[in-house]
Scaffold this motif. Structure first.
Motif, PDB file in Angstrom:
ATOM      1  N   THR A 110       0.935  -1.251   0.080  1.00 34.27           N
ATOM      2  CA  THR A 110       0.126  -0.108   0.042  1.00 34.27           C
ATOM      3  C   THR A 110       0.860   1.310  -0.039  1.00 34.27           C
ATOM      4  O   THR A 110       0.782   2.141  -0.744  1.00 34.27           O
ATOM      5  CB  THR A 110      -0.872  -0.228   1.287  1.00 34.27           C
ATOM      6  N   CYS A 111       1.785   1.233   1.077  1.00 31.13           N
ATOM      7  CA  CYS A 111       2.775   2.549   1.152  1.00 31.13           C
ATOM      8  C   CYS A 111       3.262   2.618  -0.323  1.00 31.13           C
ATOM      9  O   CYS A 111       3.626   3.830  -0.816  1.00 31.13           O
ATOM     10  CB  CYS A 111       3.510   2.191   2.149  1.00 31.13           C
ATOM     11  N   ALA A 112       3.931   1.481  -0.845  1.00 34.68           N
ATOM     12  CA  ALA A 112       4.626   1.709  -2.080  1.00 34.68           C
ATOM     13  C   ALA A 112       3.852   2.352  -3.267  1.00 34.68           C
ATOM     14  O   ALA A 112       4.460   3.077  -4.040  1.00 34.68           O
ATOM     15  CB  ALA A 112       5.301   0.258  -2.544  1.00 34.68           C
ATOM     16  N   ILE A 113       2.727   1.845  -3.199  1.00 32.24           N
ATOM     17  CA  ILE A 113       1.757   2.369  -4.459  1.00 32.24           C
ATOM     18  C   ILE A 113       1.354   3.685  -4.350  1.00 32.24           C
ATOM     19  O   ILE A 113       1.559   4.472  -5.222  1.00 32.24           O
ATOM     20  CB  ILE A 113       0.491   1.415  -4.399  1.00 32.24           C
ATOM     21  N   ILE A 114       1.138   4.174  -3.084  1.00 34.01           N
ATOM     22  CA  ILE A 114       0.984   5.569  -2.640  1.00 34.01           C
ATOM     23  C   ILE A 114       2.074   6.564  -2.880  1.00 34.01           C
ATOM     24  O   ILE A 114       1.913   7.486  -3.579  1.00 34.01           O
ATOM     25  CB  ILE A 114       0.377   5.676  -1.383  1.00 34.01           C
ATOM     26  N   LEU A 115       3.089   5.796  -2.625  1.00 25.55           N
ATOM     27  CA  LEU A 115       4.460   6.569  -2.976  1.00 25.55           C
ATOM     28  C   LEU A 115       4.483   6.707  -4.282  1.00 25.55           C
ATOM     29  O   LEU A 115       5.205   7.688  -4.863  1.00 25.55           O
ATOM     30  CB  LEU A 115       5.732   5.968  -2.244  1.00 25.55           C
ATOM     31  N   ALA A 116       4.319   5.677  -5.054  1.00 22.38           N
ATOM     32  CA  ALA A 116       4.486   5.740  -6.507  1.00 22.38           C
ATOM     33  C   ALA A 116       3.681   6.808  -7.005  1.00 22.38           C
ATOM     34  O   ALA A 116       4.287   7.520  -8.406  1.00 22.38           O
ATOM     35  CB  ALA A 116       4.391   4.347  -7.039  1.00 22.38           C
ATOM     36  N   ILE A 117       2.396   6.838  -6.688  1.00 26.73           N
ATOM     37  CA  ILE A 117       1.561   7.949  -7.202  1.00 26.73           C
ATOM     38  C   ILE A 117       2.127   9.068  -6.906  1.00 26.73           C
ATOM     39  O   ILE A 117       1.988   9.961  -7.734  1.00 26.73           O
ATOM     40  CB  ILE A 117       0.174   7.611  -6.727  1.00 26.73           C
TER      41      ILE A 117
END
Lengths: 536, 421
Positions: B158-165
């Motif tokens: 989750t954290c990685a996806i939000i960071l990617a965005i």
């Protein structure tokens, strides 16, 4: 199968797209004062293109990912089987089981031309007597130099040189035939006046030898012809109907003998109703009476042995005289620790029961078909009688013929067993071939095809070498491979899965998914044709 | 300064709530860890402990067939003191990850990408929530809190996806692609987010003197991901000493050998499946999951962020091992589209359905597993309702965004009923 959750979601998303895209016509409806129908405003080329791309993207995934996956995952692997060959074997067309038995005549006391003549006339007499072509006795003169070709037990060497029997012609005072007990030698004594003269076409001695031989091999011939008649060989090859009594005794023989196996496990058990005797001299007895017999069996089967003593063991039936119908209940299967086949090898049980009961009509021992033998004996200090009975029972259980000397019986057993295994493997292949033809939807893994090719190869070798130990070895391998191929587990998974059921599997999920996809394309094609008509 | 104080207050409060839950209810973390709604076979904290134990005893962590998570989590967690003895460190790590996600979410909100992207500006864009409200909605969402306390490793994804965005909206495409690679490495399915994310990176790329074509930009991103992921995989093979982790992590996601119940739709379907069709339907389910990516990316090309949001919603419903953690990620991104909420038609129905399923789900699971008075169909039925609610929400937000686009295109349509012909 529940497909409900996925399907609506797709169609919903699609419909939403549709709604938005077709929303353009809404103003026509909304602003129209007059109720007459108005054409929706033309779509922009950009939105048409966009829609086309969306539809294409879904279809591209279906076509380029979906179809290959469908093809790969539902394709049934059917290894190519040599069906024709398999059916040939099953119908007996591929192999004509022939057991050529070479019988060597040693006639050192005769002149060469006399011996030749005797050979010819005897062969002639034999051929006249023989009505079963598969089992063929062939005489040959043994060169004097190799007079002692026989060794103890089975003759060795390749199947070509294998000699089933040696006839020694010895001059004597009266004519008699004498079969040696421990080697396949028949001594025929003849009186000097019985030597056939070269002019006569038959002689007493030739007829006498032919009759003796025929008598000796009658049982084996009957066994083999019985095997062939119960198999699916073409009728013109199967022998003439057997005499009912012989057929009956052969049927008994089949039910009595244990299914062939490469290894048998022998269990010798001592059961005693009290605390004594608690030990028996079984090891020495086995060493002395059993091991030599088992040794001579080594080219047919191997044996493993264990022994046990069970105290306070009560039989299933009590009484001093056991009636015939009691015998089946004598073994106390619930309490006696007689394990069924351990591992893969079938177990043969031999039981000595300490007691003084007697079977009705005399006798203290009996054989239990396909299971073992029982001996009742009150004194176990001497195990020899019991061991001899057991040896006899073992021969019987393994399917050896009842008459003849030991080496002859063993050789007969080899031939009968190879014939049986050959027919069994052929039959299995026929069943497998029919199965694959009858059920086109079952998968045939590569291992099955490999097994079939192994079977055919070894069947061919077995057929060529029928009658010898090599033929038996090949027949064993063929039979094992055929059984393994036939009972391949992954083949039966989808046996009863007709094509109609596949619709029931595919449709609930893929049907609803396909509707928006197909409808999208159809609508687009329609709209495209309409646009083209308008523009023209 | 006052702005920072508001942020600090929200973050502090969120951390405090979590610390309170961890300390005041010592049994709660383990209780939630055991819940199927929180932990799945591929994210469970308990399974992570098993893998960690094997790893620390120099046994391949995948030997037991229990651990199906990425190898890189092992050295990370073995750096921390044992969670059995000093659970506080683990708690702190998870709280920190949550705050990091919230921080990234605030950056996305502040960028205003949701209201006005490069190619499209919504007429309603001013009617939005502040980034604080959005962060608070994420941090105080019960699903997020339950996920944090249950400690599944999906929080890292989750954290990685939000960071990617969040990196994509500021145009730093390599950072974004790196974060996406991490997310894909951890959970595999985020790789499907690549097309919209690459477009987002392209749209928000920093102004440069010479114009970059979209193809070059996407190609660069492909190369970046194609470099980062093999690098991560290679590192993993060094950590575990072999490549068998591929089969135990991604193989499990692809082939679904573990049919432990969860809130998704796969487990029941594949329990019932004929064996001979199993591989075919695995293919169908995965294709279904990935088929939305290109269609949506093309259709809503002007707003890549909504594509990402909708895709995350779709993944939360249709991925092999979903949990409420995936739902919390989707719900975290939803408030960015506050401006189209008035256009949604089924918001009440969808939210009440989700609420209904949230309350009844555990009850039905209890009836099935513990009380024995229900059967698997009870729980499956409620997961269907749950998925239905989420589907409604996903479809509705997509509808609202498309309606919003339509009204820009055809201003006379504003406020009118639309109907399909």
């Amino acid at each position: 199968m529940s497909s409900t959750p996925t399907a609506p979601a797709i169609s919903e998303a699609e419909v939403k797209d549709g709604k938005i895209e077709r929303g353009e016509d809404a103003p026509a409806h909304a602003v129209s004062v007059a109720p007459k129908k108005k054409e929706p405003p033309p779509e922009t080329p950009e939105s048409i293109r966009l829609r086309l791309f969306v539809i294409l993207s879904f279809w591209a995934i279906v076509l380029f990912l979906g179809l290959p996956i469908w093809w790969r995952t539902t394709a049934i692997y059917r290894a190519k089987l040599p069906l024709d060959q398999m059916m040939d074997w099953a119908d007996g067309r591929a192999c004509r089981p022939v057991f050529p038995l070479r019988i060597s005549i040693e006639a050192d006391s005769l002149q060469d031309h006399e011996a030749q003549h005797l050979l010819r006339t005897t062969q002639h007499a034999l051929d006249d007597l023989n009505d079963f072509s598969a089992h063929h006795l062939r005489l040959q003169l043994s060169p004097p130099a190799n007079a002692s070709i026989t060794v103890d037990g089975l003759p060795t060497g390749g199947s070509d040189e294998e000699v089933a029997l040696v006839i020694r012609l010895l001059p004597g005072t009266e004519s008699k035939a004498d079969l040696q007990s421990y080697s396949p030698i028949l001594d025929v004594h003849y009186t000097p006046n019985q030597i056939p003269s070269s002019s006569s076409s038959s002689s007493f001695l030739a007829t006498y030898i032919a009759n003796t031989l025929r008598e000796m091999f009658a049982e084996e011939q009957a066994m083999i012809s019985y095997l062939l008649s119960t198999s699916s060989a073409p009728p013109e090859r199967s022998p003439k109907a057997l005499v009912p009594e012989v057929a009956e005794s052969l049927a008994k023989w089949t039910t009595r003998s244990i299914k062939y196996s490469r290894t048998y496990h022998l269990t010798f058990s001592l059961f005693t109703p009290s605390a004594t005797p608690s030990s028996w001299d079984i090891e020495a007895a086995l060493e002395e009476h059993m091991k030599p017999l088992l040794q001579s069996f080594s080219s047919i089967s191997n044996f493993t042995i264990d022994t046990q003593v069970q105290l306070y063991a009560n039989p299933g039936v009590n009484g001093n005289v056991l009636k015939k119908e009691d015998l089946s209940g004598f073994i106390n299967a619930a309490e006696w620790p007689l394990s069924p086949s351990i591992g893969g090898a079938p177990t043969v049980n031999f039981i000595i029961y300490v007691g003084d009961m007697e079977v009705e009509g005399g006798g203290k021992s009996w054989l239990i078909p396909q299971w073992g033998g029982v001996v009742i004996q009150s004194d176990i200090s001497d195990l020899r009688p019991a061991m001899l009975i057991f040896s006899n029972q073992l021969m019987s259980l393994l399917g050896a013929p009842e008459s003849g000397s030991l080496p002859l019986r063993l050789m007969t057993l080899v031939r009968v067993r190879s014939a049986g295994l050959l027919l069994k493997a052929s039959g299995t292949m026929g069943s497998l071939a029919r199965l694959t033809l009858a059920l086109p939807s079952i998968s045939i893994p590569k291992s099955v095809a490999d097994g079939i090719y192994t079977t055919i190869e070894h069947l061919r070798k077995a057929c060529d070498g029928l009658g010898g130990t090599e033929g038996l070895e090949n027949a064993i391998i063929a039979e094992e491979a055929a059984e393994k191929a036939f009972f391949e587990k992954s083949m039966v998974g989808q046996v009863y899965f007709p094509d109609e059921h596949k619709i029931a599997v595919y449709l609930p999920l893929l049907g609803p998914v396909a509707v928006p996809l197909v409808m999208g394309v159809l609508k687009e094609v329609k709209a495209w044709r309409k646009r083209r008509r308008v523009s023209r | 300064m006052s702005i920072d104080r508001r942020k600090a207050t929200i973050f502090g409060a969120a951390a405090a709530v979590r610390v309170l839950l961890f300390t005041a209810f010592p049994g709660l973390p383990d209780l939630l860890t055991a819940r199927v709604e929180v932990s799945t076979p591929v994210t469970s904290f308990k399974r992570l402990q098993e893998g960690l134990f094997l790893y620390n005893h120099n046994v391949s962590p995948y030997d037991g067939g229990v651990y199906h998570q990425a190898p890189i989590l092992l050295p990370l967690f073995s750096l921390l003191p044992s969670s059995a003895e000093y659970p506080a460190f683990t708690y702190l790590l998870y709280i920190l990850v949550d705050l990091l996600s919230a921080n990234a979410l605030m950056k996305i909100a502040e960028s205003g990408e949701a209201g006005s992207s490069k190619l499209y500006t919504s007429p309603r864009k001013d009617k939005k929530w502040s980034s604080y409200a959005i962060a608070a909605a994420f941090l105080f969402n019960p699903f997020t809190i339950a996920t944090c306390v249950g400690r599944p490793t999906s929080v890292f994804t989750t954290c990685a996806i939000i960071l990617a965005i969040s990196k994509a909206v500021i145009g730093s495409s390599y950072a974004s692609m790196f974060a996406l690679s991490i997310a894909s490495y951890l959970s595999m399915y985020p790789i499907l987010l690549f097309p919209p994310l690459a477009l987002l990176c392209y749209d928000r790329r920093p102004k440069s003197p010479q114009p970059t074509s979209i193809y070059t930009s996407v190609l660069q991103n492909i190369l970046a991901v194609g470099g980062f992921i093999p690098f991560l995989l290679y590192m993993s093979s060094l950590i575990t000493g072999s490549w068998e982790f591929l089969e135990s992590t991604y193989g499990v996601q692809l082939l679904l050998p573990d049919l432990t119940p969860n809130v998704g739709l796969w487990w029941y379907f594949f329990i019932e499946m004929f064996d001979s069709f199993r591989s075919f339907f695995l293919g169908v389910f995965w294709i279904h999951l990935s088929s939305y990516v290109f269609g949506l990316t093309i259709r809503v090309r002007r707003q890549p962020l909504i594509v990402l949001t909708v895709l995350l919603g779709i993944f939360a419903i249709f991925k092999p091992y979903p949990s409420i953690s995936d739902t919390s990620l989707f719900i975290a991104l939803l408030p960015l589209y506050r401006h189209v909420f008035p256009l949604m038609r089924y918001s009440f129905l969808a939210s009440s359905t989700i609420l209904y399923a949230t309350l009844l789900g555990p009850a039905f699971y209890y009836l099935w597993i513990y009380a024995g008075s229900g059967n698997a169909n009870f729980f499956y039925a409620i997961t269907l309702v749950w998925s239905l609610g989420l589907s409604l929400l996903v479809a509705d937000i997509l509808f609202a965004v498309l309606r919003d686009e339509l009204e820009v295109e055809r201003p006379e349509m504003k406020g009118k009923e639309i109907r399909q012909i």
